[in-house]
Scaffold this active site. Structure first.
Site, PDB file in Angstrom:
ATOM      1  N   HIS A   1       0.855  -1.193   0.000  1.00 25.59           N
ATOM      2  CA  HIS A   1       0.000   0.000   0.000  1.00 25.59           C
ATOM      3  C   HIS A   1       0.888   1.239   0.000  1.00 25.59           C
ATOM      4  CE1 HIS A   1      -3.214   2.780   1.183  1.00 25.59           C
ATOM      5  NE2 HIS A   1      -4.009   1.849   0.711  1.00 25.59           N
TER       6      HIS A   1
ATOM      7  N   ASP B   1      -7.924  -5.493  -0.541  1.00 29.44           N
ATOM      8  CA  ASP B   1      -8.321  -6.335  -1.677  1.00 29.44           C
ATOM      9  C   ASP B   1      -7.996  -7.806  -1.461  1.00 29.44           C
ATOM     10  OD1 ASP B   1      -7.291  -3.552  -3.565  1.00 29.44           O
ATOM     11  OD2 ASP B   1      -9.354  -4.248  -3.285  1.00 29.44           O
TER      12      ASP B   1
HETATM   13  C1  SDX Z   1      -5.991   0.112  -3.169  1.00 31.88           C
HETATM   14  O1  SDX Z   1      -4.244   4.566  -2.008  1.00 31.88           O
HETATM   15  C2  SDX Z   1      -5.222   3.948  -1.498  1.00 31.88           C
HETATM   16  O2  SDX Z   1      -5.687   4.264  -0.412  1.00 31.88           O
HETATM   17  C3  SDX Z   1      -5.767   2.800  -2.348  1.00 31.88           C
HETATM   18  C4  SDX Z   1      -6.830   1.934  -1.683  1.00 31.88           C
HETATM   19  C5  SDX Z   1      -8.109   2.708  -1.476  1.00 31.88           C
HETATM   20  O3  SDX Z   1      -8.872   2.333  -0.560  1.00 31.88           O
HETATM   21  O4  SDX Z   1      -8.405   3.629  -2.274  1.00 31.88           O
HETATM   22  O5  SDX Z   1      -6.346   1.489  -0.430  1.00 31.88           O
HETATM   23  C6  SDX Z   1      -7.178   0.730  -2.532  1.00 31.88           C
HETATM   24  O6  SDX Z   1      -5.676   0.466  -4.275  1.00 31.88           O
HETATM   25  C7  SDX Z   1      -5.182  -0.923  -2.408  1.00 31.88           C
HETATM   26  C8  SDX Z   1      -3.915  -1.411  -3.208  1.00 31.88           C
HETATM   27  C9  SDX Z   1      -4.391  -2.478  -4.193  1.00 31.88           C
HETATM   28  N1  SDX Z   1      -3.310  -2.857  -5.116  1.00 31.88           N
HETATM   29  C10 SDX Z   1      -2.712  -4.061  -5.055  1.00 31.88           C
HETATM   30  O7  SDX Z   1      -2.925  -4.886  -4.175  1.00 31.88           O
HETATM   31  C11 SDX Z   1      -1.752  -4.347  -6.199  1.00 31.88           C
HETATM   32  C12 SDX Z   1      -0.456  -4.970  -5.642  1.00 31.88           C
HETATM   33  N2  SDX Z   1       0.188  -3.948  -4.840  1.00 31.88           N
HETATM   34  C13 SDX Z   1       1.242  -3.194  -5.522  1.00 31.88           C
HETATM   35  O8  SDX Z   1       1.120  -3.026  -6.885  1.00 31.88           O
HETATM   36  C14 SDX Z   1       1.735  -2.029  -4.680  1.00 31.88           C
HETATM   37  O9  SDX Z   1       1.909  -2.441  -3.387  1.00 31.88           O
HETATM   38  C15 SDX Z   1       0.955  -0.733  -4.678  1.00 31.88           C
HETATM   39  C16 SDX Z   1       0.541  -0.306  -6.046  1.00 31.88           C
HETATM   40  C17 SDX Z   1      -0.259  -0.828  -3.818  1.00 31.88           C
HETATM   41  C18 SDX Z   1       1.901   0.306  -4.137  1.00 31.88           C
HETATM   42  O10 SDX Z   1       2.969   0.294  -5.077  1.00 31.88           O
HETATM   43  P1  SDX Z   1       4.312   1.041  -4.771  1.00 31.88           P
HETATM   44  O11 SDX Z   1       3.987   2.432  -4.384  1.00 31.88           O
HETATM   45  O12 SDX Z   1       5.297   0.843  -5.864  1.00 31.88           O
HETATM   46  O13 SDX Z   1       4.805   0.241  -3.479  1.00 31.88           O
HETATM   47  P2  SDX Z   1       5.985   0.678  -2.645  1.00 31.88           P
HETATM   48  O14 SDX Z   1       6.581   1.963  -3.107  1.00 31.88           O
HETATM   49  O15 SDX Z   1       5.540   0.600  -1.239  1.00 31.88           O
HETATM   50  O16 SDX Z   1       7.026  -0.515  -3.030  1.00 31.88           O
HETATM   51  C19 SDX Z   1       8.131  -0.693  -2.215  1.00 31.88           C
HETATM   52  C20 SDX Z   1       8.797  -1.978  -2.679  1.00 31.88           C
HETATM   53  C21 SDX Z   1       9.207  -1.989  -4.141  1.00 31.88           C
HETATM   54  O17 SDX Z   1      10.318  -2.865  -4.245  1.00 31.88           O
HETATM   55  P3  SDX Z   1      11.807  -2.212  -4.144  1.00 31.88           P
HETATM   56  O18 SDX Z   1      11.934  -1.225  -5.294  1.00 31.88           O
HETATM   57  O19 SDX Z   1      11.931  -1.555  -2.784  1.00 31.88           O
HETATM   58  O20 SDX Z   1      12.752  -3.423  -4.304  1.00 31.88           O
HETATM   59  O21 SDX Z   1       7.909  -3.095  -2.520  1.00 31.88           O
HETATM   60  C22 SDX Z   1       7.715  -3.734  -3.769  1.00 31.88           C
HETATM   61  C23 SDX Z   1       8.058  -2.695  -4.823  1.00 31.88           C
HETATM   62  O22 SDX Z   1       8.465  -3.360  -6.010  1.00 31.88           O
HETATM   63  N3  SDX Z   1       6.301  -4.131  -3.829  1.00 31.88           N
HETATM   64  C24 SDX Z   1       5.879  -5.364  -4.074  1.00 31.88           C
HETATM   65  C25 SDX Z   1       4.468  -5.297  -3.977  1.00 31.88           C
HETATM   66  N4  SDX Z   1       4.101  -4.042  -3.695  1.00 31.88           N
HETATM   67  C26 SDX Z   1       5.246  -3.318  -3.606  1.00 31.88           C
HETATM   68  N5  SDX Z   1       6.527  -6.518  -4.345  1.00 31.88           N
HETATM   69  C27 SDX Z   1       5.746  -7.623  -4.544  1.00 31.88           C
HETATM   70  N6  SDX Z   1       4.393  -7.628  -4.457  1.00 31.88           N
HETATM   71  C28 SDX Z   1       3.718  -6.491  -4.186  1.00 31.88           C
HETATM   72  N7  SDX Z   1       2.382  -6.492  -4.109  1.00 31.88           N
END
Ligand code: SDX
Length: 390
Positions: free
Chosen positions: A279, A336
């Protein structure tokens, strides 16, 4: 950093607005709507009363709650012109595409909402689209599978009506999405979906809410702002994730395959991400996910949840929560991750998962849009950039 601006991908550290509606504490896993903790609302107050709270800033009195419910029932009918729009769309059209188109088209039927001169006009505009969203969603699905559209039944409460319009069968028997035996809608199903809608109702300045505010700031019609929120929410990184979680659990297929997919999620060279994890704000547990998990445990027997899917989900959760890659990055299950297994038990098709998120989030979008419009200081959205060209 050019001395003028700093670049923050996703602008989590720069406030885009002031708001009194929703409070999130990402570190302490707190979520409050108008000061009420989400755990004091979900399943304890109806989704309609929570919608009233978000939009009006206070919970309704019993009298106001009854009148609000009655008005929502009577405003749930769609102009037949909108229904003809569904018929123009192909079988198999994703309901999110249809919902976006139909919501945009509502602006053509309610031109007077472009100029809302007072609070009563704001209330009328909000109640209309709040009432119609579940009807648009249910009809979008029925149209995508080529079955007759079911009109709302004013004798049914909002959430029951949605399940009825999704499941009912023209011959009067609700055998369509039922298990063929006892297809009447059970109270436990209505309560479960009502709590899920409440958990989705608002979430501060997430991508789709920011989109709604941005479109609202240009003085566009409120319904096209809501339609733009639907567009943004559809993305698999946002609301579309709930559908992808179910696809992923089915792809994993068996508990023994979980380690393979955890390794894929950790592999920086592999675009595979664990859907339902991570998140932008919560770097600890998502309080909504916790509430949904408790609901899932409660409903296990009552709704006969799919134990195979539950076992896989539980194995994924345990594997990720005990893995340094996820812990170091603050990656926990988000809202989710848990909703899909319950929605599946409610016999809701996967392509309706994100439309349900739209129904839940509509009062939040309306509250946030209203707050922007009623702020005399508000200006058109205009983020700047850090120029990195030559
Ligand atoms: C919602 O904003 C809100 O409030 C949204 C929401 C709402 O109520 O409106 O809460 C609803 O959208 C919830 C999120 C739903 N999406 C997913 O579940 C999709 C999977 N999650 C990811 O795509 C991701 O976690 C995000 C999109 C939610 C956030 O993406 P970011 O901003 O890139 O995550 P981050 O900056 O915290 O990532 C940090 C690290 C990165 O790796 P490094 O570069 O440090 O090596 O964590 C990794 C990312 O690659 N990472 C993941 C991951 N999510 C982040 N690795 C594996 N699996 C994942 N799901």
């Amino acid at each position: 950093d050019s001395g003028m601006f700093t670049y923050d991908p996703g602008y989590t550290s720069t406030a885009s607005c002031e708001s009194k509606i929703t409070f999130i504490d990402g570190e302490n896993s707190e979520l409050r709507y108008r000061g009420y903790d989400i755990t004091d609302l979900a399943g304890k107050h109806s989704f309609l009363d929570v919608s009233y709270l978000l939009m009006r800033g206070k919970l309704p009195t019993p009298e106001a709650s009854k009148n609000f419910d009655l008005e929502i029932r009577h405003r749930s009918f769609l102009n037949e012109g909108i229904i003809r729009l569904f018929e123009a769309l192909p079988d198999g059209a994703h309901p999110m595409a249809t919902m976006g188109a139909a919501t945009m088209a509502l602006a053509a039927f309610y031109k007077d909402h472009l100029h809302l001169e007072d609070e009563d006009a704001f209330k009328m505009m909000r109640r209309r689209i709040l009432a119609k969203m579940p009807v648009i969603a249910a009809m979008a699905y029925r149209n995508s599978i080529g079955t007759p559209l079911i009109y709302p039944d004013v004798n049914r409460y909002f959430t029951e009506n949605f399940l009825y319009m999704l499941r009912a069968y023209p011959g009067g028997r609700m055998k369509y999405l039922g298990d063929g035996k006892n297809d009447e809608i059970k109270q436990v199903e209505i309560d479960a979906l009502d709590a899920i809608l409440t958990l989705h109702a608002d979430h501060e300045q997430n991508a789709s809410t920011t989109t709604v505010r941005n479109v609202g700031s240009t003085e566009a019609h409120p319904y096209v702002a809501i339609a733009s929120g639907i567009s943004a929410l559809w993305g698999s990184a946002h609301g579309g994730a709930n559908e992808k979680v179910m696809d992923q659990l089915k792809l994993i297929g068996d508990v023994k395959n979980v380690p393979t997919y955890i390794a894929k999620a950790k592999d920086r060279n592999d675009p595979f991400r664990l859907m339902g994890f991570g998140h932008r704000v919560y770097k600890n547990r998502d309080p909504r996910a916790e509430t949904l998990k408790a609901l899932q445990d409660k409903l296990k027997e009552e709704l006969n949840l799919d134990s195979k899917l539950l076992d896989i989900a539980h194995a994924v959760e345990q594997a990720a929560l005990s893995d340094d890659y996820f812990k170091e990055r603050g990656l926990y299950p988000n809202i989710d991750f848990y909703s899909g297994v319950i929605l599946t038990a409610l016999k809701i098709p996967i392509e309706m998962f994100t439309p349900i998120f739209v129904i839940g989030r509509t009062p939040g979008w309306l509250a946030q849009w209203s707050e922007l419009k009623q702020d005399p200081k508000h200006k058109i959205a205009r983020p700047r950039q850090l120029y990195t060209g030559n």
